[in-house]
Every structure is written in C-alpha cells, then in structure tokens.
Scaffold this active site. Structure first.
Site, PDB file in Angstrom:
ATOM      1  NE  ARG A 246      -4.248  -1.556   0.319  1.00 54.42           N
ATOM      2  CZ  ARG A 246      -4.395  -2.650  -0.448  1.00 54.42           C
ATOM      3  NH1 ARG A 246      -3.487  -2.964  -1.349  1.00 54.42           N
ATOM      4  NH2 ARG A 246      -5.471  -3.404  -0.328  1.00 54.42           N
TER       5      ARG A 246
ATOM      6  CD  GLU B 269      -3.432   3.245  -5.065  1.00 50.86           C
ATOM      7  OE1 GLU B 269      -4.434   2.543  -5.337  1.00 50.86           O
ATOM      8  OE2 GLU B 269      -2.405   2.766  -4.563  1.00 50.86           O
TER       9      GLU B 269
ATOM     10  CG  HIS C  75      -3.910  -0.793  -6.476  1.00 50.69           C
ATOM     11  ND1 HIS C  75      -4.153  -0.126  -5.315  1.00 50.69           N
ATOM     12  CD2 HIS C  75      -3.885  -2.113  -6.137  1.00 50.69           C
ATOM     13  CE1 HIS C  75      -4.287  -0.987  -4.314  1.00 50.69           C
ATOM     14  NE2 HIS C  75      -4.124  -2.212  -4.789  1.00 50.69           N
TER      15      HIS C  75
HETATM   16  P1  NAP Z   1      -0.308 -11.768   4.838  1.00 47.07           P
HETATM   17  O1  NAP Z   1      -0.255 -13.190   4.430  1.00 47.07           O
HETATM   18  O2  NAP Z   1      -1.107 -11.404   6.045  1.00 47.07           O
HETATM   19  O3  NAP Z   1       1.197 -11.263   5.005  1.00 47.07           O
HETATM   20  C1  NAP Z   1       1.530 -10.023   5.525  1.00 47.07           C
HETATM   21  C2  NAP Z   1       2.843 -10.163   6.275  1.00 47.07           C
HETATM   22  O4  NAP Z   1       3.227  -8.842   6.678  1.00 47.07           O
HETATM   23  C3  NAP Z   1       2.740 -11.009   7.532  1.00 47.07           C
HETATM   24  O5  NAP Z   1       3.526 -12.154   7.374  1.00 47.07           O
HETATM   25  C4  NAP Z   1       3.277 -10.104   8.638  1.00 47.07           C
HETATM   26  O6  NAP Z   1       4.329 -10.692   9.370  1.00 47.07           O
HETATM   27  C5  NAP Z   1       3.933  -8.963   7.890  1.00 47.07           C
HETATM   28  N1  NAP Z   1       3.867  -7.736   8.672  1.00 47.07           N
HETATM   29  C6  NAP Z   1       2.780  -7.115   9.200  1.00 47.07           C
HETATM   30  N2  NAP Z   1       3.155  -6.022   9.853  1.00 47.07           N
HETATM   31  C7  NAP Z   1       4.511  -5.946   9.754  1.00 47.07           C
HETATM   32  C8  NAP Z   1       5.488  -5.047  10.230  1.00 47.07           C
HETATM   33  N3  NAP Z   1       5.153  -3.979  10.972  1.00 47.07           N
HETATM   34  N4  NAP Z   1       6.771  -5.273   9.917  1.00 47.07           N
HETATM   35  C9  NAP Z   1       7.137  -6.339   9.190  1.00 47.07           C
HETATM   36  N5  NAP Z   1       6.260  -7.245   8.712  1.00 47.07           N
HETATM   37  C10 NAP Z   1       4.957  -7.042   8.991  1.00 47.07           C
HETATM   38  O7  NAP Z   1      -0.890 -10.865   3.665  1.00 47.07           O
HETATM   39  P2  NAP Z   1      -0.761 -11.074   2.079  1.00 47.07           P
HETATM   40  O8  NAP Z   1      -1.908 -11.863   1.591  1.00 47.07           O
HETATM   41  O9  NAP Z   1       0.627 -11.512   1.749  1.00 47.07           O
HETATM   42  O10 NAP Z   1      -0.996  -9.553   1.602  1.00 47.07           O
HETATM   43  C11 NAP Z   1      -0.138  -8.518   2.043  1.00 47.07           C
HETATM   44  C12 NAP Z   1      -0.634  -7.163   1.608  1.00 47.07           C
HETATM   45  O11 NAP Z   1      -0.411  -6.988   0.230  1.00 47.07           O
HETATM   46  C13 NAP Z   1      -2.139  -6.907   1.762  1.00 47.07           C
HETATM   47  O12 NAP Z   1      -2.489  -6.542   3.076  1.00 47.07           O
HETATM   48  C14 NAP Z   1      -2.405  -5.818   0.770  1.00 47.07           C
HETATM   49  O13 NAP Z   1      -2.294  -4.540   1.372  1.00 47.07           O
HETATM   50  C15 NAP Z   1      -1.291  -5.978  -0.240  1.00 47.07           C
HETATM   51  N6  NAP Z   1      -1.810  -6.392  -1.557  1.00 47.07           N
HETATM   52  C16 NAP Z   1      -1.685  -5.537  -2.607  1.00 47.07           C
HETATM   53  C17 NAP Z   1      -2.149  -5.896  -3.848  1.00 47.07           C
HETATM   54  C18 NAP Z   1      -1.999  -4.983  -5.027  1.00 47.07           C
HETATM   55  O14 NAP Z   1      -2.887  -4.947  -5.868  1.00 47.07           O
HETATM   56  N7  NAP Z   1      -0.907  -4.263  -5.157  1.00 47.07           N
HETATM   57  C19 NAP Z   1      -2.763  -7.136  -4.037  1.00 47.07           C
HETATM   58  C20 NAP Z   1      -2.877  -7.986  -2.951  1.00 47.07           C
HETATM   59  C21 NAP Z   1      -2.390  -7.602  -1.704  1.00 47.07           C
HETATM   60  P3  NAP Z   1       4.143 -11.708  10.590  1.00 47.07           P
HETATM   61  O15 NAP Z   1       3.587 -12.954   9.936  1.00 47.07           O
HETATM   62  O16 NAP Z   1       5.520 -11.891  11.087  1.00 47.07           O
HETATM   63  O17 NAP Z   1       3.179 -11.060  11.522  1.00 47.07           O
END
Ligand code: NAP
Length: 320
Positions: free
Chosen positions: A237, A266, A285
């Site tokens: 994000r 955005e 995005h």
């Molecule tokens: P996820 O499986 O929940 O993974 C997020 C990871 O971020 C978790 O492993 C968590 O670590 C880590 N995290 C959270 N807070 C942190 C911090 N302060 N410092 C370091 N690491 C931290 O989520 P996901 O499915 O991979 O998706 C991640 C994000 O990608 C979404 O929330 C969304 O905002 C973004 N996204 C963007 C698009 C796009 O179109 N560009 C598409 C899909 C997703 P721990 O496990 O150690 O807690």
C-alpha cells in the site's frame, strides 16, 4: 423475504446470477464519487455490502442499521475500521489466497522492469530513438543472483521468495514480525532486523499490510540506509512509504530505481514528480488484476457474503 445487498463492484453475469438467486441486489457504480448519493440512499435497507476500494467510514455505517456483513473484494482491509465494525456486530470478510500468485507475478514484473529498464527502453524504441546499438548509458542491472529482500513474509512475500529463489537463484532475506523457520528452510532465507535488511538487500520489496504500525515505515532514514544500487518495489500500500522522501531518493540517485503499483493517493495525480522520472515504473494498482484472479476474488467475496447472511461462518472472516 430475501435480504438486501448493496453491490459496488461489477460482477460477471454468472456471479451476479448466483448472488441474485439468494438476495435482492442494488448495484451502485462509482460509490466514492458520482454514486455516493445513491449509496447513501441504499444503505438503510442493506443487510450486506460487497465491493472494494471504498473507505467505509462511521458516517456511512451509521446509515446502515440492518448491516450484518461487509464482503471486501480484496485481501487488504485498510479501508475498514475493524474494531468499529466488530462493535456494530458487522462481519468483515476478505479474499486472501486466490490473489497471492498473481500479485507475486506483478511484483516480479516490477523487479524485472526496473532492473532492465524495460519501460524506459521500450519507449525509446517506440519514439523512434533506437538509432544505434545501445551502450552503457542504457545498460540495466542483473536480477539473477542478486539479494531479494522482502518486508512482510506472508502469503505474497513467500510467493515472491519462491520466484526469486527457484527461478532466479537469488539469496532471500526478509523482515517480518517474527522469523519463519519453514520459509528459511524452503528458500534458504534469513530473517533480519530492519536496518540490517535495508543495507543488505539489492531489491527491497514491500508485501505487508497497511496498519497503524506500518504507516510511514519507509521514510527518509530508511531510504538513506539503502545503497545507490538498491531497487525499491512496492506492491503493498502506498502509505507504507513516505512518498516525498522516496521521490527525493530517486531524484538524487540515493537509490537506483523504484517499481510502484501503489501510491499515497490513488489514482496517482498526473502532476506527480514520480511520472517525470525515468527510473520509476508506475502501474495503476494492478497487483491482482488478471481476468482469472479478479473473477476468483469476486467468487470468493460472493461466497463469503452469502455464508454470512445465511448465518454460517464465512470462510474468510477478518473480525477477531
Ligand atoms: P499476509 O499473508 O497477512 O502477510 C503479511 C505479512 O506482513 C505477515 O507475514 C506479517 O508478518 C507482515 N507484517 C505485518 N506487519 C509488519 C510489520 N510492521 N513489519 C514487518 N512485517 C509485517 O498478507 P498477504 O496476503 O501476503 O498480503 C499482504 C498485503 O499486500 C495486503 O495486506 C495488501 O495490502 C497488499 N496487496 C496488494 C495488492 C496490489 O494490488 N498491489 C494485491 C494484494 C495484496 P508476521 O507474519 O511476522 O506477523
């Protein structure tokens, strides 16, 4: 009597039929601007909401006293106040997993595009400026063998690590809340503190959610820790990064390049200095934006909502 759903994301005819079979549907196009008045009119009847990219604030929720569930067509839930929804007894669902591989593909597309200057050099050809074989001023930098750094080793981070490790022979380092022994074993990866991570990684990729804790995580200090050959990739994000500081780092050569799919605001303003920089690849995005994945996300969101409105536990419930 059927329950009422306000839909603010266009669905395929098949999914619309599946939803319309079980509930009454009001479709609102563009609820954040032109459709806002219609949305406000529809909310008092709504038992469910289904859509994405709309900040559902308290003023809107106050208009929906019968609301039981909000089904977001996204994995990120930064547009919602989860505590407030929970207090109101409203279930929130999202669409994880189905978009993981596609979003990791987008991340890797940005890695390759920035390192090999794909957009800049394709434009050079398109503009008719390819007049001789290219020399060092147009050379890029290698991807294979470089250190892939991932901040947020979750689902998408792991899918990116898989591509880098198995496809491009990249050593993988990451920064997350906690080490992930399974990831370390599978990819020979190493968990690091943030400062060490920023100094070591060649590619710094953000794959973490936007939360109060991660807002502004990458600012001037963190950009200074990266080297002049570092490439910064953001598919999480925009607000995780201080965009002004990033622009400064790109303008002054403090870092080599950036591949950005997300921005502080955005759509990105056409006047953004980011768009004047050759070392920036900006996409609108599109992390999950393929036909197959957007359909899978919409199907998942429909199923989540129907389950919640039936009184079953939806598969992807976000509330604690
Ligand atoms: P996820 O499986 O929940 O993974 C997020 C990871 O971020 C978790 O492993 C968590 O670590 C880590 N995290 C959270 N807070 C942190 C911090 N302060 N410092 C370091 N690491 C931290 O989520 P996901 O499915 O991979 O998706 C991640 C994000 O990608 C979404 O929330 C969304 O905002 C973004 N996204 C963007 C698009 C796009 O179109 N560009 C598409 C899909 C997703 P721990 O496990 O150690 O807690």
């Amino acid at each position: 009597m059927k329950k009422h759903v306000v839909l603010y994301k266009k669905l395929s005819p098949a999914l619309l039929a599946r939803l319309g079979d079980q509930v009454d549907v009001t479709y609102i196009e563009d609820p954040a601007s032109d459709g806002l008045a219609r949305l406000r009119e529809a909310l008092p009847q709504a038992h469910g909401l289904l859509g994405a990219s709309l900040k559902l604030d308290a003023a809107l929720l106050d208009l929906a006293p019968h609301l039981e569930a909000v089904s977001s067509v996204s994995v990120g839930v930064d547009n919602y106040d989860i505590a407030d929804l929970t207090r109101r007894g409203v279930q929130l669902t999202n669409t994880p997993d189905v978009l993981t591989e596609t979003t990791a593909d987008t991340g890797f597309a940005l890695i390759l595009a920035t390192a090999r200057r794909v957009v800049e050099l394709a434009n050079l050809v398109r503009d008719g400026h390819w007049t001789a074989s290219v020399g060092p001023t147009h050379f890029g930098t290698d991807v294979h063998g470089k250190t892939l750094g991932i901040i947020g080793m979750g689902r998408i981070g792991e899918a990116l690590a898989q591509r880098g490790h198995f496809g491009f022979g990249m050593p993988v380092i990451y920064h997350s809340h906690s080490p992930k022994p399974a990831v370390d074993q599978r990819f020979g990866a190493r968990h690091c503190g943030l400062d060490e991570f920023l100094q070591e990684a060649d590619f710094i990729c953000l794959t973490l959610p936007l939360t109060a804790e991660t807002t502004g995580l990458i600012g001037a200090r963190e950009l200074e820790l990266m080297g002049p050959d570092s490439i910064f990739i953001n598919i999480s994000r925009g607000k995780v990064v201080d965009e002004k500081a990033l622009i400064h780092a790109l303008q002054t050569g403090q870092i080599r390049a950036a591949g950005l799919d997300v921005f502080e605001r955005e759509p990105l303003e056409p006047t953004s200095p980011l768009l004047t920089l050759d070392n920036v690849v900006a996409t609108p995005h599109i992390g999950s934006a393929t036909h197959e994945t957007r359909e899978a996300m919409a199907r998942c969101a429909v199923d989540n909502l129907l389950a919640a409105l039936r009184g079953d536990r939806p598969q992807n419930l976000v509330n604690p």
